[in-house]
Motif scaffolding. Structure first.
Motif, PDB file in Angstrom:
ATOM      1  N   ILE A  97      66.290  26.753 -10.850  1.00  0.00           N
ATOM      2  CA  ILE A  97      65.391  26.834 -12.320  1.00  0.00           C
ATOM      3  C   ILE A  97      64.075  26.274 -11.868  1.00  0.00           C
ATOM      4  O   ILE A  97      63.703  25.098 -11.502  1.00  0.00           O
ATOM      5  N   GLY A  98      62.883  27.131 -11.824  1.00  0.00           N
ATOM      6  CA  GLY A  98      61.603  26.787 -11.632  1.00  0.00           C
ATOM      7  C   GLY A  98      60.976  26.835 -12.793  1.00  0.00           C
ATOM      8  O   GLY A  98      61.658  26.510 -14.025  1.00  0.00           O
ATOM      9  N   ASN A  99      59.643  27.342 -12.847  1.00  0.00           N
ATOM     10  CA  ASN A  99      58.771  27.669 -14.226  1.00  0.00           C
ATOM     11  C   ASN A  99      57.915  28.645 -13.951  1.00  0.00           C
ATOM     12  O   ASN A  99      57.505  28.981 -12.656  1.00  0.00           O
ATOM     13  N   SER A 100      57.450  29.220 -15.077  1.00  0.00           N
ATOM     14  CA  SER A 100      56.330  30.225 -14.908  1.00  0.00           C
ATOM     15  C   SER A 100      55.150  29.588 -14.101  1.00  0.00           C
ATOM     16  O   SER A 100      54.734  28.535 -14.467  1.00  0.00           O
ATOM     17  N   GLN A 101      54.341  30.614 -13.878  1.00  0.00           N
ATOM     18  CA  GLN A 101      52.990  30.179 -13.091  1.00  0.00           C
ATOM     19  C   GLN A 101      51.826  29.701 -13.988  1.00  0.00           C
ATOM     20  O   GLN A 101      51.119  28.572 -13.726  1.00  0.00           O
ATOM     21  N   ARG A 102      52.000  29.966 -15.291  1.00  0.00           N
ATOM     22  CA  ARG A 102      51.188  29.343 -16.326  1.00  0.00           C
ATOM     23  C   ARG A 102      51.643  28.174 -16.669  1.00  0.00           C
ATOM     24  O   ARG A 102      50.851  27.176 -16.891  1.00  0.00           O
ATOM     25  N   ILE A 103      52.752  27.798 -16.738  1.00  0.00           N
ATOM     26  CA  ILE A 103      53.285  26.365 -17.143  1.00  0.00           C
ATOM     27  C   ILE A 103      52.871  25.375 -16.041  1.00  0.00           C
ATOM     28  O   ILE A 103      52.251  24.516 -16.183  1.00  0.00           O
ATOM     29  N   ARG A 104      52.867  25.893 -14.771  1.00  0.00           N
ATOM     30  CA  ARG A 104      52.558  25.153 -13.575  1.00  0.00           C
ATOM     31  C   ARG A 104      50.882  24.966 -13.496  1.00  0.00           C
ATOM     32  O   ARG A 104      50.479  23.888 -13.055  1.00  0.00           O
ATOM     33  N   ASN A 105      50.437  25.852 -13.978  1.00  0.00           N
ATOM     34  CA  ASN A 105      48.787  25.840 -14.033  1.00  0.00           C
ATOM     35  C   ASN A 105      48.273  24.794 -14.974  1.00  0.00           C
ATOM     36  O   ASN A 105      47.564  23.959 -14.733  1.00  0.00           O
ATOM     37  N   VAL A 106      49.065  24.738 -16.306  1.00  0.00           N
ATOM     38  CA  VAL A 106      48.716  23.803 -17.175  1.00  0.00           C
ATOM     39  C   VAL A 106      49.134  22.555 -16.816  1.00  0.00           C
ATOM     40  O   VAL A 106      48.391  21.561 -16.922  1.00  0.00           O
ATOM     41  N   CYS A 107      50.353  22.104 -16.014  1.00  0.00           N
ATOM     42  CA  CYS A 107      50.892  20.815 -15.644  1.00  0.00           C
ATOM     43  C   CYS A 107      49.937  20.297 -14.632  1.00  0.00           C
ATOM     44  O   CYS A 107      49.578  19.094 -14.531  1.00  0.00           O
ATOM     45  N   LYS A 108      49.166  21.286 -13.669  1.00  0.00           N
ATOM     46  CA  LYS A 108      48.192  20.764 -12.917  1.00  0.00           C
ATOM     47  C   LYS A 108      46.944  20.105 -13.344  1.00  0.00           C
ATOM     48  O   LYS A 108      46.339  19.267 -12.748  1.00  0.00           O
ATOM     49  N   THR A 109      46.658  20.430 -14.883  1.00  0.00           N
ATOM     50  CA  THR A 109      45.457  19.928 -15.431  1.00  0.00           C
ATOM     51  C   THR A 109      45.718  18.604 -16.047  1.00  0.00           C
ATOM     52  O   THR A 109      44.794  17.708 -16.503  1.00  0.00           O
TER      53      THR A 109
END
Length: 488
Positions: A160-172
Motif C-alpha cells: 500500500i503506497g500512495n499517489s504521486q500527488r499525495i507524496r508531492n504535497v507531503c514533501k512540502t
C-alpha cells in the motif's frame, strides 16, 4: 413559470448530480432499513463457492492491527484464506514485529519460512511519529530481502503506497516529509524487483485518501463511512475531477475522490487469490474495479443445475426483488455473475446492443436511490414540480455507444435528458467483460449542450453477466446494476 431553458438546466443539474455524468458512477451502498423474515428456500445455499480460489499456503499481513490491515483480515476471513499477521504491539492475536529494529527483515524471513508463506501484504504506515521513515521504508527492504532469499518461496508482494500527488504535497510539509520519503524509497525497491525479477509478482496500490469505519480519525486522517460515501460520490463527478487535475497539487489533492477502505481490502484479497493480476492500481476506479472482480468460469456453469440456478436467480431479481433485503439481492447478483457462461463475451456480443431498463428495486446506488425515494408517493411536493418518469440505457453501433435516457416532467412539461458516452473494449480483458466508457456530452430535449473537453474522461464499465433478457453491469463505483431488456 420558469423559462424552458432554465427548466432544462435545472433538470440537467439534477440528473448529472444524482445519476452521475456516466451511466454508472457512484459507489455501492447498502440500505439496511428493510428486513425480510423469510429467506426463500432457493436461496438457502449457493451452488457456487470461492473455495477453489483459496491458496494452499498462508498470507503474511504486515500491519495487522492498522486501519487497512484490519479490513484486509476481515476480507481474508470471509474468503477463508489462511493468514498470520504482525503488529508493533503484538495485540489481537498478531505477532510482535518492530519494523525499526535491525533484525526486522530477518524476523520476517523466519516467519515466512516457518509458516509456509506465499504472499506478503504490507499495510504498514507511520505518520506524525518518531521513526516514520524507518517504518515506511521497511516494506521495500523486506521485499528486496525475500526476493533474494533461498529460504522462502514468496510468490506475491502487495504494497500500500500512495499517489504521486499525495507524496508531492507531503514533501512540502516538514512533519510529513519522513513519511513520504519512506514510502517513496519502499516503492523504488519494489519497482526494481518488478523490473528485474519475474519470479516475484508485486502489486503497488496507490490510493489518495481512504475512508471507512464509524469514527473520525487523525492518525492516519480519515472520515467515517457515512460521510466518506457522500464525499466520494460528489468528488467523483467529472467536473470536480477536471478541476482537481487543473489545480496545483496542494489544492487539487483536496478535491480528489477518496476510496472506501473495504474496496482497498477487496482489491488486495482479489490479488492474493488471483482474480486480479495488476502490477499497480493507481486510481480509485482501478482499485474499485479490482475489488469487484468475480471468479468467472471457475465452476461447472454449463451444467443443468447451473442453468436451473440462473433461471431461479433471474426470476427472483426481476419479479420478486422487493421481497428481499438489499443484502440478499446483492448476493444474488454476485452469484449470477459467477454463473456467466465462459463463452459469453459482452465486448464481442451483439446481444448487448439495444435498450436496457434499470431495475431500481434490486439495489439502488446513491444517485438512483435518491431519485427513487424523492419521487415515491402520489402526492409528494416534489412530484408536483418535477416528476421522474424513468431512465433507460440504449447501446448501439456494435457495442460502441451508450445513451442514458432520463425522462422527467417539469411543471407538467416533458423533458428528456440524454447522456452520451462511447465504449471501447478495455486492454488486458481476457474475460471479454470490461469496457472503457468515455463521456461525450449531454443533450436536453434534442439540444446538445456545450461541455468542456476536460470533462470527457474515461472510466471502467463491466458487463459481468449477459443473456437475451438480462444483464448485470458494474460501473467505476464497483456497484452492480441489474438490467432488463426493454422494447426499443
Amino acid at each position: 413559470m420558469l423559462s424552458s431553458s432554465l427548466a432544462s438546466l435545472l433538470v440537467t443539474l439534477l440528473v448529472v448530480t444524482f445519476v452521475g455524468t456516466s451511466a454508472f458512477t457512484t459507489s455501492h451502498q447498502v440500505d439496511t432499513r428493510r428486513h425480510h423474515n423469510q429467506f426463500p428456500s432457493l436461496l438457502l445455499s449457493s451452488k457456487i463457492s470461492d473455495n477453489d480460489l483459496v491458496p494452499q499456503s498462508k498470507v503474511l499481513i504486515l500491519g495487522g492491527t492498522g486501519f487497512v490491515g484490519l479490513h484486509v483480515i476481515d476480507a481474508l476471513n470471509l474468503k477463508k484464506v489462511p493468514f498470520i499477521a504482525t503488529s508493533t504491539s503484538g495485540q489481537d492475536d498478531t505477532i510482535a514485529l518492530d519494523l525499526t529494529s535491525d533484525t526486522a527483515t530477518q524476523q520476517v524471513i523466519e516467519l515466512c519460512s516457518s509458516n509456509e508463506i506465499s504472499t506478503i501484504v504490507s499495510t504498514v504506515g507511520s505518520i506524525f511519529k518518531d521513526g516514520d521513515y524507518e517504518v515506511n521504508a521497511a516494506s521495500g527492504q523486506i521485499a528486496k530481502a525475500v526476493a533474494s532469499s533461498k529460504d522462502v518461496n514468496i510468490q506475491k508482494f502487495i504494497f500500500i503506497g500512495n499517489s504521486q500527488r499525495i507524496r508531492n504535497v507531503c514533501k512540502t510539509v516538514s512533519s510529513l516529509q519522513e513519511y513520504a520519503r519512506g514510502k517513496e524509497d519502499s516503492e523504488k525497491l519494489i519497482q526494481q524487483i518488478m523490473d528485474t525479477d519475474d519470479r516475484l509478482h508485486c502489486c503497488i496500490i496507490r490510493p489518495t485518501f481512504i475512508y471507512g469505519g464509524d469514527e473520525f480519525g487523525w492518525n492516519p486522517p480519515r472520515l467515517p463511512t457515512k460521510f466518506g460515501e457522500i464525499i466520494e460520490a460528489l468528488l467523483g463527478l467529472y467536473p470536480v475531477q477536471a478541476l482537481s487535475e487543473f489545480l496545483p497539487d496542494i489544492l487539487g489533492v483536496a478535491l480528489e475522490s477518496p476510496v472506501n477502505v473495504k474496496a482497498v481490502a477487496g482489491s488486495i484479497v482479489n490479488c492474493i487469490v488471483g482474480l486480479d493480476d495488476s502490477s499497480s492500481l493507481d486510481t480509485r476506479e482501478e482499485i474499485i474495479m479490482a475489488a469487484s472482480r468475480r471468479p468467472y468460469g471457475r465452476s461447472d456453469i454449463d451444467s443443468e443445475s447451473a442453468q436451473i440456478r440462473r433461471e431461479e436467480l433471474k426470476l427472483c431479481l426481476s419479479q420478486h426483488a422487493k421481497e428481499y433485503t438489499p443484502e440478499q439481492n446483492f448476493a444474488m447478483l454476485e452469484e449470477l455473475e459467477v454463473l456467466k457462461p465462459v463463452s459469453t463475451r459482452p465486448t464481442d456480443d451483439s446481444r448487448l446492443n439495444g435498450r436496457w431498463d434499470f431495475c431500481f428495486d434490486v439495489e439502488p446506488d446513491v444517485g438512483t436511490g435518491f431519485i427513487k425515494d424523492l419521487f415515491e408517493g402520489e402526492d409528494g411536493f416534489m412530484r408536483r414540480i418535477l416528476d421522474f418518469q424513468g431512465v433507460h440505457m440504449e447501446i448501439g453501433n456494435d457495442q460502441s455507444t451508450i445513451q442514458l435516457v432520463v425522462s422527467v416532467s417539469l411543471f407538467q412539461n416533458p423533458v428528456t435528458v440524454i447522456l452520451h458516452t462511447s465504449l471501447v473494449p478495455a486492454p488486458s480483458n481476457s474475460e471479454g467483460t470490461m469496457f472503457l466508457e468515455k463521456f461525450e456530452g449531454v443533450e436536453v430535449n434534442g439540444l446538445r449542450l456545450w461541455y468542456p473537453n476536460a470533462w470527457k474522461k474515461s472510466r471502467y464499465l463491466e458487463f459481468s453477466y449477459l443473456d437475451d433478457a438480462f444483464a448485470v453491469a458494474r460501473g467505476a463505483g464497483g456497484e452492480p446494476h441489474f438490467l432488463l431488456r426493454g422494447n426499443s
